[in-house]
Motif scaffolding. Structure first.
Motif, PDB file in Angstrom:
ATOM      1  N   ASP A 239     -12.475  64.851  46.213  1.00 52.66           N
ATOM      2  CA  ASP A 239     -13.683  64.197  45.703  1.00 52.66           C
ATOM      3  C   ASP A 239     -13.337  62.975  44.853  1.00 52.66           C
ATOM      4  OD1 ASP A 239     -15.250  66.100  46.935  1.00 52.66           O
ATOM      5  OD2 ASP A 239     -15.331  67.399  45.167  1.00 52.66           O
ATOM      6  N   LYS A 240     -12.245  63.058  44.122  1.00 52.94           N
ATOM      7  CA  LYS A 240     -11.876  61.949  43.240  1.00 52.94           C
ATOM      8  C   LYS A 240     -11.475  60.708  44.024  1.00 52.94           C
ATOM      9  CE  LYS A 240      -9.489  61.119  38.891  1.00 52.94           C
ATOM     10  NZ  LYS A 240      -8.709  61.749  37.792  1.00 52.94           N
ATOM     11  N   VAL A 241     -10.909  60.914  45.208  1.00 52.37           N
ATOM     12  CA  VAL A 241     -10.492  59.778  46.029  1.00 52.37           C
ATOM     13  C   VAL A 241     -11.670  58.854  46.317  1.00 52.37           C
ATOM     14  CG1 VAL A 241      -9.735  59.164  48.364  1.00 52.37           C
ATOM     15  CG2 VAL A 241      -8.498  60.885  47.068  1.00 52.37           C
ATOM     16  N   LEU A 242     -12.857  59.424  46.507  1.00 51.64           N
ATOM     17  CA  LEU A 242     -14.031  58.626  46.874  1.00 51.64           C
ATOM     18  C   LEU A 242     -14.634  57.882  45.688  1.00 51.64           C
ATOM     19  CD1 LEU A 242     -15.804  61.188  49.238  1.00 51.64           C
ATOM     20  CD2 LEU A 242     -14.221  59.359  49.848  1.00 51.64           C
ATOM     21  N   LYS A 243     -14.131  58.153  44.483  1.00 51.49           N
ATOM     22  CA  LYS A 243     -14.738  57.558  43.292  1.00 51.49           C
ATOM     23  C   LYS A 243     -14.048  56.289  42.819  1.00 51.49           C
ATOM     24  CE  LYS A 243     -16.312  62.069  41.630  1.00 51.49           C
ATOM     25  NZ  LYS A 243     -16.214  63.079  40.544  1.00 51.49           N
ATOM     26  N   GLY A 244     -12.956  55.926  43.411  1.00 57.18           N
ATOM     27  CA  GLY A 244     -12.277  54.718  42.959  1.00 57.18           C
ATOM     28  C   GLY A 244     -10.938  54.539  43.631  1.00 57.18           C
ATOM     29  N   LYS A 245     -10.056  53.836  42.952  1.00 59.00           N
ATOM     30  CA  LYS A 245      -8.741  53.536  43.500  1.00 59.00           C
ATOM     31  C   LYS A 245      -7.771  54.667  43.175  1.00 59.00           C
ATOM     32  CE  LYS A 245      -9.100  48.484  43.573  1.00 59.00           C
ATOM     33  NZ  LYS A 245      -8.463  47.213  43.171  1.00 59.00           N
ATOM     34  N   TYR A 246      -7.921  55.772  43.905  1.00 62.19           N
ATOM     35  CA  TYR A 246      -7.077  56.937  43.722  1.00 62.19           C
ATOM     36  C   TYR A 246      -6.447  57.323  45.060  1.00 62.19           C
ATOM     37  CZ  TYR A 246      -9.647  57.375  39.336  1.00 62.19           C
ATOM     38  OH  TYR A 246     -10.209  57.136  38.112  1.00 62.19           O
ATOM     39  N   VAL A 247      -5.217  57.830  44.989  1.00 62.61           N
ATOM     40  CA  VAL A 247      -4.504  58.309  46.172  1.00 62.61           C
ATOM     41  C   VAL A 247      -4.085  59.751  45.894  1.00 62.61           C
ATOM     42  CG1 VAL A 247      -2.541  57.994  47.707  1.00 62.61           C
ATOM     43  CG2 VAL A 247      -3.686  56.000  46.733  1.00 62.61           C
ATOM     44  N   PHE A 248      -4.585  60.680  46.701  1.00 57.47           N
ATOM     45  CA  PHE A 248      -4.354  62.108  46.493  1.00 57.47           C
ATOM     46  C   PHE A 248      -3.176  62.567  47.334  1.00 57.47           C
ATOM     47  CE2 PHE A 248      -5.996  66.619  47.250  1.00 57.47           C
ATOM     48  CZ  PHE A 248      -5.415  67.082  46.082  1.00 57.47           C
ATOM     49  N   LEU A 249      -2.249  63.287  46.727  1.00 58.88           N
ATOM     50  CA  LEU A 249      -1.079  63.817  47.416  1.00 58.88           C
ATOM     51  C   LEU A 249      -1.337  65.286  47.740  1.00 58.88           C
ATOM     52  CD1 LEU A 249      -0.109  61.377  45.545  1.00 58.88           C
ATOM     53  CD2 LEU A 249       2.166  62.339  45.805  1.00 58.88           C
ATOM     54  N   ASN A 250      -1.397  65.603  49.029  1.00 62.76           N
ATOM     55  CA  ASN A 250      -1.769  66.950  49.444  1.00 62.76           C
ATOM     56  C   ASN A 250      -1.123  67.275  50.788  1.00 62.76           C
ATOM     57  OD1 ASN A 250      -4.887  68.676  50.203  1.00 62.76           O
ATOM     58  ND2 ASN A 250      -3.044  69.438  49.262  1.00 62.76           N
ATOM     59  N   ALA A 251      -1.012  68.572  51.068  1.00 64.04           N
ATOM     60  CA  ALA A 251      -0.488  69.011  52.359  1.00 64.04           C
ATOM     61  C   ALA A 251      -1.442  68.599  53.473  1.00 64.04           C
ATOM     62  CB  ALA A 251      -0.283  70.517  52.357  1.00 64.04           C
ATOM     63  N   GLN A 252      -0.881  68.357  54.645  1.00 64.97           N
ATOM     64  CA  GLN A 252      -1.616  67.739  55.747  1.00 64.97           C
ATOM     65  C   GLN A 252      -2.804  68.581  56.222  1.00 64.97           C
ATOM     66  OE1 GLN A 252      -0.483  64.707  57.234  1.00 64.97           O
ATOM     67  NE2 GLN A 252      -2.333  64.644  58.456  1.00 64.97           N
ATOM     68  N   LEU A 253      -2.585  69.846  56.523  1.00 68.45           N
ATOM     69  CA  LEU A 253      -3.637  70.653  57.140  1.00 68.45           C
ATOM     70  C   LEU A 253      -4.821  70.844  56.218  1.00 68.45           C
ATOM     71  CD1 LEU A 253      -4.714  72.437  59.405  1.00 68.45           C
ATOM     72  CD2 LEU A 253      -3.479  74.356  58.372  1.00 68.45           C
ATOM     73  N   GLY A 254      -4.557  71.296  55.003  1.00 75.21           N
ATOM     74  CA  GLY A 254      -5.655  71.518  54.067  1.00 75.21           C
ATOM     75  C   GLY A 254      -6.444  70.256  53.805  1.00 75.21           C
ATOM     76  N   ALA A 255      -5.754  69.131  53.683  1.00 72.86           N
ATOM     77  CA  ALA A 255      -6.448  67.865  53.440  1.00 72.86           C
ATOM     78  C   ALA A 255      -7.313  67.466  54.625  1.00 72.86           C
ATOM     79  CB  ALA A 255      -5.423  66.770  53.136  1.00 72.86           C
ATOM     80  N   GLU A 256      -6.806  67.675  55.845  1.00 76.50           N
ATOM     81  CA  GLU A 256      -7.583  67.337  57.038  1.00 76.50           C
ATOM     82  C   GLU A 256      -8.884  68.142  57.087  1.00 76.50           C
ATOM     83  OE1 GLU A 256      -7.440  65.228  59.421  1.00 76.50           O
ATOM     84  OE2 GLU A 256      -5.418  64.392  59.470  1.00 76.50           O
TER      85      GLU A 256
END
Length: 719
Positions: A552-569
């Motif tokens: 959710d934070k990624v959509l609020k500004g200039k943020y890049v979230f580091l997360n595992a591929q499957l869960g993020a997808e």
């Protein structure tokens, strides 16, 4: 005989510290054959009683060794009792060691009595590979033995022959230092029943067998088990008895230490505690009205369910208070799910848990059953401004060259026509420079050429120009179509180096979930790109509590979230996949495992079932199910290439309007020029008219004068 005695003395000196009773021994000179009587006041420390067969006693006096062949009747009687106890202990240790299947044998002793010292020597002689460890309150040597990484998969059996207080202290330290291990088994000899005190220190993973002394020569044999309430108990499995005349007898209803794979093949309905956090796609949970945690769905939920069915256990979910995955902190504390398992508040933890070196220091992990990499998730890049999309197919340099070639064609054709007129002496060319230039432009934009090529030199020039126009038009049309069908975007973040550059120059901020492996790989890095990113990490804005918060934070500004591929997808699909951008380059390959308490036998049992599940493709099947379930909630409409809109053709309309404006401006300039010309003509005309009027007047005046003169002459003549 002498070498044997010397060997026993050396062993007792270096292996066993002397701890015996001070006794006075006398010897008659007549029987000693000239050997002087020993001073009754001399201090003699006895390390080993006389061997019953040889009648030899080993005595130490002021660093000298004496062979004693005769003892006083009182001392001889006393040694006979101690010999009996020593032989009893020796036979018991021999029996316990015969039941051992360990490849490494350790004997932990404290010399609590002279009997123990004697039994140590006998056991050492009988079992050549026996490693003898002396008891100390710190137990450093014992801890090093248990934690040794040498032959880590080899069973190690430890025989404890200590006083009751020291034995309790040993197992208290095993619990405090988390020395439980599925590869270490403890055999305890107790001269008094302190089993309840020992039980209060035991946790699952400490495998204990005890021989508790009952009546004279009788020992009760006990073996540790874990009941359905997860409590360790000592159950009576047999007895062992010895007498000097009948040797020893024993009875065992089951092995003192059974094979763990068999003991844990059926949990008998045990209720295990499993630590989790709410994590979409892997282990989604909900809290009921009574406060209990109930599972909903997820890959790891399916894994845990399958394990419970195969091994016949139930489970109770325990939610980590901080809602974190957790790990070892700098202050030594352990947070999150890992902390619950490390403190034995849960038997296991399962929920997309990455196996890391730091976590393995406090818990045991199963073999990884799921492998994937970490990716970078950022907001979908903005589309480039397409107001001038019609110019996008060519670079500025190409446009300038096309314009120059078009402008040059008019003069070229005009020069060709002039040369033909000049050298071939033909009539004046019929077309002007403007005609040539305009028709060449018409050819470029596929509007045809209205000029007729009557001569070969013009035809050749026209042919090359037509081919040039065809090539330019075909490439322009194809590229423009592709450009409009596939929109152009701003440069995205595709790697860790792109992220570092974006942090430094575009004010982007990396985001991680607090207490996860994605935080630790950067925090613990000593060099390289991981270290560089951690140095620019913003601790005030870079942490979130859950993976959902990160997405959710990624959509609020200039943020890049580091997360595992499957869960993020899956999380991106539920929120609108078009809103996110996933980096092309993944990093940090990681494996997920089940965290078990340190030394727990659960790990080996789980490994076997997990291997079978992975080989059968069940984990992959559950993964596909979660992806398909998320895809059904996807609100994105796949329409393919979009229709060409006004935004794409803004430049064309802009040029059209610009042409209108330039045409109007030209008309206005023509009008101004015309008015100026008309005004000038008006002034000239007025002046001309006035001059003509003046001339007319002058002419009339001159005419009147002529008539006057004429009439005057006539009057003169008349007169």
């Amino acid at each position: 005989m002498l070498p044997t005695v010397i060997f026993i003395w050396v062993t007792s000196c270096f292996v066993f510290p002397f701890r015996g009773e001070t006794i006075a021994v006398t010897n008659n000179s007549s029987s000693s054959g000239g050997v002087t009587d020993l001073d009754p006041s001399s201090s003699l420390t006895r390390d080993r009683p006389a061997d019953s067969d040889s009648g030899v006693g080993l005595l130490v006096h002021s660093g000298a060794t004496y062979l004693k062949t005769g003892l006083t009747s009182s001392v001889a009687s006393r040694l006979t009792m101690e010999e009996r106890e020593a032989r009893l202990l020796d036979e018991l240790l021999g029996f316990l060691m015969s039941t051992s299947t360990g490849r490494q044998l350790y004997l932990l002793h404290d010399h609590s009595s002279s009997v123990v010292s004697s039994a140590m020597v006998t056991s050492y002689q009988r079992w050549g590979q026996l490693i003898i460890v002396r008891y100390t309150s710190e137990l450093e040597e014992m801890e090093a033995t248990v934690r040794s990484h040498l032959d880590v998969l080899t069973l190690r059996d430890v025989f404890v022959v200590c006083s009751a207080a020291h034995t309790i202290h040993v197992f208290t330290e095993v619990r405090r230092r988390s020395l439980e291990s599925a590869f270490v088994r403890w055999f305890v000899v107790l001269q008094e029943d302190v089993t309840q005190e020992i039980l209060s220190t035991l946790r699952e993973g400490t495998q204990v067998s005890a021989a508790v002394r009952g009546s004279e020569g009788l020992y009760h044999l006990l073996s540790s088990h874990v009941d359905n309430n997860n409590r360790v108990t000592l159950e009576d499995v047999g007895w062992w008895a010895w007498s000097p005349s009948d040797d020893h007898e024993s009875f065992l209803s089951e092995p003192l230490h059974g094979e763990l794979s068999l003991a844990y093949s059926d949990f008998g309905g045990r209720r295990l505690k499993a630590a989790v956090v709410d994590n979409e796609a892997f282990f989604e949970v909900t809290t009921t009205a009574d406060g209990s945690i109930q599972p909903l769905s997820g890959i790891d939920f399916q894994v845990l369910n399958t394990l419970s069915q195969k091994l016949n256990f139930t489970y109770q979910l325990v939610l980590a208070e901080d809602r974190q995955w957790g790990g070892v902190q700098k202050n030594g504390s352990v947070t999150g799910m890992i902390g619950l398992v490390a403190r034995h508040q849960a038997n296991l933890a399962i929920n997309e848990i990455t196996i890391t070196t730091g976590r393995e220091e406090v818990v045991d992990f199963t073999a990884p059953y799921f492998l994937e990499s970490t990716t970078l998730i950022s907001r979908a890049p903005e589309k480039k401004n397409q107001s001038f999309a019609v110019f996008s197919p060519f670079t500025l340099r190409v446009w300038l060259l096309v314009a120059a070639a078009t402008l040059a064609m008019g003069p070229v054709l005009r020069v060709v026509a002039w040369l033909r007129q000049h050298y071939i002496l033909e009539a004046r060319p019929q077309h002007s420079l403007q005609d040539f230039a305009f028709n060449m432009f018409r050819s470029l934009v596929v509007q045809g050429n209205l000029l007729l090529a009557c001569h070969w030199e013009q035809r050749i020039v026209f042919f090359t120009w037509y081919f040039f126009c065809f090539t330019v038009y075909a490439m322009y049309a194809g590229t423009l179509t592709a450009f409009l069908a596939i929109p152009a975007y701003e440069k995205p973040i595709d790697s860790l180096w792109d992220l570092l550059n974006a942090v430094k120059h575009k004010n982007y901020k990396p985001v991680v979930v607090l207490g996860t492996s994605n935080e630790f790989i950067f925090k613990e890095a000593k060099r390289g790109i991981y270290r560089d990113l951690w140095q620019v990490f913003d601790h005030s804005e870079g942490y979130v509590d859950t993976y959902n918060d990160g997405m959710d934070k990624v959509l609020k500004g200039k943020y890049v979230f580091l997360n595992a591929q499957l869960g993020a997808e899956i999380r991106a699909v539920t929120r609108g996949r078009h809103k996110y951008y996933f980096a092309r380059n993944a990093f940090y390959p990681q494996g997920y495992g089940i965290a078990c308490t340190s030394g727990s036998p659960l790990r080996r049992v789980f490994d076997k079932i997990l291997t079978q599940m992975s080989a059968a493709g069940l984990v992959q099947k559950w993964t596909r199910d979660e992806i398909m379930k998320a895809a059904k909630r996807d609100n994105d409409i796949a329409t393919g290439p979009g229709a060409i809109t006004l935004r794409h053709l803004q430049a064309a309309f802009f040029l059209l309007v610009l042409g209108y404006l330039l045409g109007g401006l030209a008309l206005l300039l023509e009008r101004i020029r015309h008015r100026r010309h008309a005004t000038t003509l008006g002034h000239v005309g007025q002046t001309t008219i006035e001059m003509m009027k003046e001339k007319s007047k002058n002419r009339e005046h001159m005419g009147k004068l002529s008539e006057s003169e004429k009439y005057g002459d006539m009057n003169i003549e008349i007169n």
